[in-house]
Scaffold this motif. Structure first.
Motif, PDB file in Angstrom:
ATOM      1  N   THR B  56       0.809  -1.213   0.000  1.00 23.34           N
ATOM      2  CA  THR B  56       0.000   0.000   0.000  1.00 23.34           C
ATOM      3  C   THR B  56       0.844   1.265   0.000  1.00 23.34           C
ATOM      4  OG1 THR B  56      -0.108  -0.117   2.406  1.00 23.34           O
ATOM      5  CG2 THR B  56      -1.935  -1.061   1.193  1.00 23.34           C
ATOM      6  N   THR B  78       1.286   8.023  -6.173  1.00 24.74           N
ATOM      7  CA  THR B  78      -0.089   8.488  -5.966  1.00 24.74           C
ATOM      8  C   THR B  78      -1.069   7.804  -6.919  1.00 24.74           C
ATOM      9  OG1 THR B  78       0.416  10.381  -7.355  1.00 24.74           O
ATOM     10  CG2 THR B  78       0.518  10.727  -4.999  1.00 24.74           C
ATOM     11  N   LYS B  81      -1.624   4.342  -5.551  1.00 26.97           N
ATOM     12  CA  LYS B  81      -2.416   4.343  -4.316  1.00 26.97           C
ATOM     13  C   LYS B  81      -3.893   4.605  -4.598  1.00 26.97           C
ATOM     14  CE  LYS B  81       1.297   5.782  -1.227  1.00 26.97           C
ATOM     15  NZ  LYS B  81       1.885   6.941  -0.537  1.00 26.97           N
ATOM     16  N   ALA B  82      -4.163   5.357  -5.666  1.00 26.31           N
ATOM     17  CA  ALA B  82      -5.551   5.669  -5.988  1.00 26.31           C
ATOM     18  C   ALA B  82      -6.341   4.406  -6.325  1.00 26.31           C
ATOM     19  CB  ALA B  82      -5.610   6.652  -7.151  1.00 26.31           C
ATOM     20  N   HIS B 110      -9.485  10.285  -1.974  1.00 33.39           N
ATOM     21  CA  HIS B 110      -9.246   9.222  -2.943  1.00 33.39           C
ATOM     22  C   HIS B 110      -9.771   9.576  -4.328  1.00 33.39           C
ATOM     23  CE1 HIS B 110      -8.369   6.656   0.598  1.00 33.39           C
ATOM     24  NE2 HIS B 110      -7.536   6.116  -0.254  1.00 33.39           N
TER      25      HIS B 110
END
Lengths: 247, 313
Positions: B56, B78, B81-82, B110
Motif C-alpha cells: 500500500t 499516488t 495508491k488511488a 481518494h
C-alpha cells in the motif's frame, strides 16, 4: 487535495475548545493593549501636537498591538500545531493519509495551510480591531499594510516550525515543547549582547519583523522569512519520507 | 514496460524489507488477478502486516518491486495508491468526525469526483451496513461499527485492489457473516487481499491461499491446491494399532504421526508407494486395517505443518 486536507485540519481545530480559547485569549490581550495605548496616546496628545512630524495613531497604538501579537503567537502556535502530525501518528490515522493518493508534500502543505489559515484569522481579527480607530481618526494604511505583511510572514515561519516538530514525534506535548523552545530561543537571540552584525542575529525572527513594524519593506527580510518557512516545511516532508524508508 | 495483463491487479516481485539486521520480509513474489480473493496467512510476526504496508506504499521496500494494475508503486505512488483501498490492523478513524464526514473526506482524498461523492458515500455505507449511523461521531460507535466504517473507507472509491488486515476482528457472528459476504462480493469485480488468523474464514471466502512464515512465502496455491497438499500422504486406520515405530518400519514409509481420531498419517518416502506394503504389514501383524485413504488437508493442517515444523527444527 491540499485544500481538502487543510479544510479537515481547520475543522479539527474549530471542533476543539483549544482553538477557541487561544483566539479568545489573543483577542482579550490585544484589546487590553489597544485600550492602554489609546489611553497613553490621549494623555500625550497635546505634547505630540507641538512636534513637527508627530507620530500618528497607527504608529503609537496599532504597531504595538502587532508587536505584542508576535510574542503571544510564539506561545499560541505550539499549542495549535502540536497535534497536526503527532496526533495522527498516535491515533494511527497517518496510515489513512499515506494510503490515500497524496504525496508527502501534499500532506505537509495541507497541514500547513490549515494551520496557517487559522492563524491568519487572528491577523484579520487584529485588523478589525485596529480599524475601530477610524471612529476618531485616520489610519496610516501603508504602515498597516507592512504590519500585516510582516505578521503574516512571521506566522508562516512559526507555523512551519510547528509542523516540523509535530512531524518528529508521536507525542503532541513533546512537539509543543520543542516548538516553543525553538521559537523562544530564536526570539531570545534578539536580546543577546552580540554585536549587531553577528551571524547569530541573522536568525532572530523578531528582528526580521521589526523593520515591518517601522513601515519598512525589506526584501532581505521577506526572503529570509520565506526561506525559513520553506526550509522547515521541506524538513517535515523529508521526515515523513524517511518514516516510510527507515524503521 | 512490457504490455500489462489487463486482469493483473497486483504484482509483487522479490519484495524484501529489512529492519536493521532483521529481515522481516524476504523476497516475496506473487501476482493477483481481478476476481481473486487471496487469503494471506501467517503466524504473528511472520511479516504479513509489513508486506501489506509495502503493497500500500506505507513502507518502502528495501528491495523488490510492487505494481498495482501495471503502475509501479515507487515511480508513481499516488496513481498506484488511488487504485488501492486499505484497512490496516488498527482502523484509521478520526474519532471527532461523524461517519458521513469521515467517508466524504475519504472519498475526496481518494479522488472521487464531487458529483459522485454523495452516491459513493451512500453505497459504501449500504454495503457495510452502517446506513443508520451516518450522523453519529465515530468515537461514540462500538468496535464492530468502527471496524465497518474502516471497511467502508477502504471501498468508497471503488478500488481495483482491496487490502484488508484482519477485517472481522471485534465483530459479532452476524456481522462477520455480512462482512464475509461483502468480501466475496468484492471479489467479483476487484481483487481482495485478506489477512486473517481465522482459518475457516479463508476456506469460506478465499479462492487462493498464501502462507508467509518468518518473512518467506512458504505456500501459495488455490484453495483446491490446499486439499491436495501432501496429497501423497495416507490416512491409515487400525483397530489394533501397534506401536508407531512398527508402522514407521514398513518399507517406503518416511514418517508416521498420530492424527485425529486414532488415525495415523503416513508420509511416504519420495518416489515410493507404500500402500501395498502397508496392507501386507497390517495383515501380517493383525493390525485390523479398516481404512487406508489419501489424506485431504485442511488449511489448518497446511498452516500448522508449514509454520510449526520449522520452529522445532
Amino acid at each position: 487535495m491540499i485544500f481538502t486536507l487543510a479544510a479537515k485540519e481547520l475543522r479539527a481545530l474549530f471542533s476543539s475548545p483549544l482553538a477557541w480559547v487561544v483566539l479568545a485569549f489573543l483577542q482579550v490581550t490585544m484589546a487590553w493593549i489597544l485600550v492602554t495605548r489609546l489611553d497613553a496616546y490621549l494623555t500625550v496628545q497635546t505634547q505630540l501636537m507641538q512636534m513637527d512630524t508627530p507620530p500618528g495613531v497607527t504608529e503609537i497604538i496599532v504597531a504595538p498591538i502587532f508587536g505584542a501579537a508576535a510574542v503571544i503567537l510564539i506561545m499560541a502556535v505550539p499549542l495549535l500545531s502540536m497535534r497536526l502530525i503527532a496526533e495522527e501518528r498516535r491515533n494511527q490515522t497517518m496510515t489513512f493519509l499515506i494510503s490515500a493518493p497524496l504525496s508527502m508534500t501534499q500532506i505537509v502543505l495541507g497541514k500547513f495551510v490549515g494551520l496557517y489559515s487559522f492563524l491568519m484569522l487572528s491577523v484579520v481579527l487584529i485588523l478589525v480591531m485596529a480599524s475601530s480607530m477610524y471612529l476618531g481618526g485616520r489610519l496610516d494604511l501603508g504602515l498597516l499594510g507592512t504590519l500585516s505583511l510582516g505578521l503574516a510572514l512571521l506566522i508562516a515561519a512559526f507555523a512551519a516550525v510547528g509542523v516540523f516538530f509535530s512531524s518528529l514525534t508521536a507525542q503532541p506535548v513533546v512537539a509543543a515543547t520543542a516548538t516553543l523552545a525553538t521559537l523562544l530561543g530564536l526570539w531570545l537571540l534578539n536580546m543577546s549582547q552580540a554585536s549587531p552584525d553577528s551571524p547569530f542575529l541573522m536568525l532572530a525572527l523578531i528582528r526580521r519583523y521589526e523593520s515591518f513594524t517601522k513601515g519598512l519593506m525589506d526584501t532581505g527580510d521577506i526572503i529570509f522569512l520565506l526561506v525559513f518557512t520553506a526550509v522547515f516545511l521541506i524538513l517535515a516532508i523529508r521526515r515523513l519520507d524517511s518514516d516510510r524508508l527507515g524503521g | 514496460m512490457n504490455a500489462p495483463d489487463q486482469n493483473q491487479t497486483v504484482r509483487a516481485t522479490d519484495l524484501t524489507r529489512q529492519f536493521g539486521e532483521r529481515v522481516a520480509v524476504d523476497k516475496v513474489s506473487f501476482e493477483l488477478h481481478r476476481g481473486e480473493v487471496l487469503g494471506f496467512l501467517g503466524p504473528n510476526g511472520a511479516g504479513k502486516t509489513t508486506t501489506m504496508q509495502m503493497l500500500t506504499g506505507n513502507l518502502a521496500p528495501s528491495a523488490g518491486q510492487v505494481e498495482i494494475c501495471g503502475i509501479d508503486m515507487l515511480d508513481r505512488p499516488t496513481d498506484a495508491k488511488a487504485r488501492i483501498g486499505y484497512l490496516p490492523e488498527t482502523p484509521p478513524l478520526y474519532r471527532d468526525l461523524t461517519v458521513n464526514e469521515f467517508l466524504q473526506l475519504a472519498g475526496r482524498l481518494h479522488r472521487v469526483p464531487k458529483k459522485e461523492l454523495a452516491t459513493a458515500v451512500e453505497s459504501a455505507k449500504q454495503r457495510c451496513g452502517i446506513g443508520d449511523v451516518g450522523q453519529r461521531l465515530i468515537g461514540a460507535l462500538s468496535k464492530g461499527y468502527q471496524q465497518r466504517v474502516g471497511i467502508a473507507q477502504a471501498i468508497i472509491h471503488n478500488p481495483d485492489v482491496v487490502i484488508l488486515d484482519e477485517p472481522t476482528v471485534g465483530l459479532d457472528p452476524n456481522q462477520i457473516r455480512d462482512i464475509r459476504a461483502l468480501i466475496r462480493e468484492l471479489g467479483g469485480a476487484h481483487s481482495v487481499i485478506l489477512s486473517t488468523h481465522i482459518l475457516p474464514e479463508v476456506e469460506q471466502v478465499c479462492n487462493r491461499v498464501q502462507i508467509i512464515h518468518k518473512g518467506k512465502l512458504v505456500f501459495a496455491d488455490s484453495l483446491g491446491g490446499v486439499k491436495a497438499f501432501r496429497g501423497r500422504s495416507l490416512m491409515l486406520g487400525l483397530r489394533n494399532a501397534p506401536p508407531i515405530e512398527a508402522i514407521a518400519a514398513v518399507p517406503g514409509v518416511a514418517q508416521v504421526e498420530l492424527a485425529r481420531g486414532g488415525m495415523f498419517r503416513v508420509q511416504p518416502a519420495p518416489d515410493t508407494d507404500p500402500t501395498d506394503a502397508l496392507v501386507q504389514a497390517a495383515w501380517d501383524g493383525k493390525w485390523n486395517l479398516f481404512q487406508l485413504a489419501p489424506a485431504v488437508s485442511s488449511i489448518e493442517d497446511v498452516f500448522v505443518q508449514l509454520t510449526h515444523r520449522e520452529e522445532h527444527a
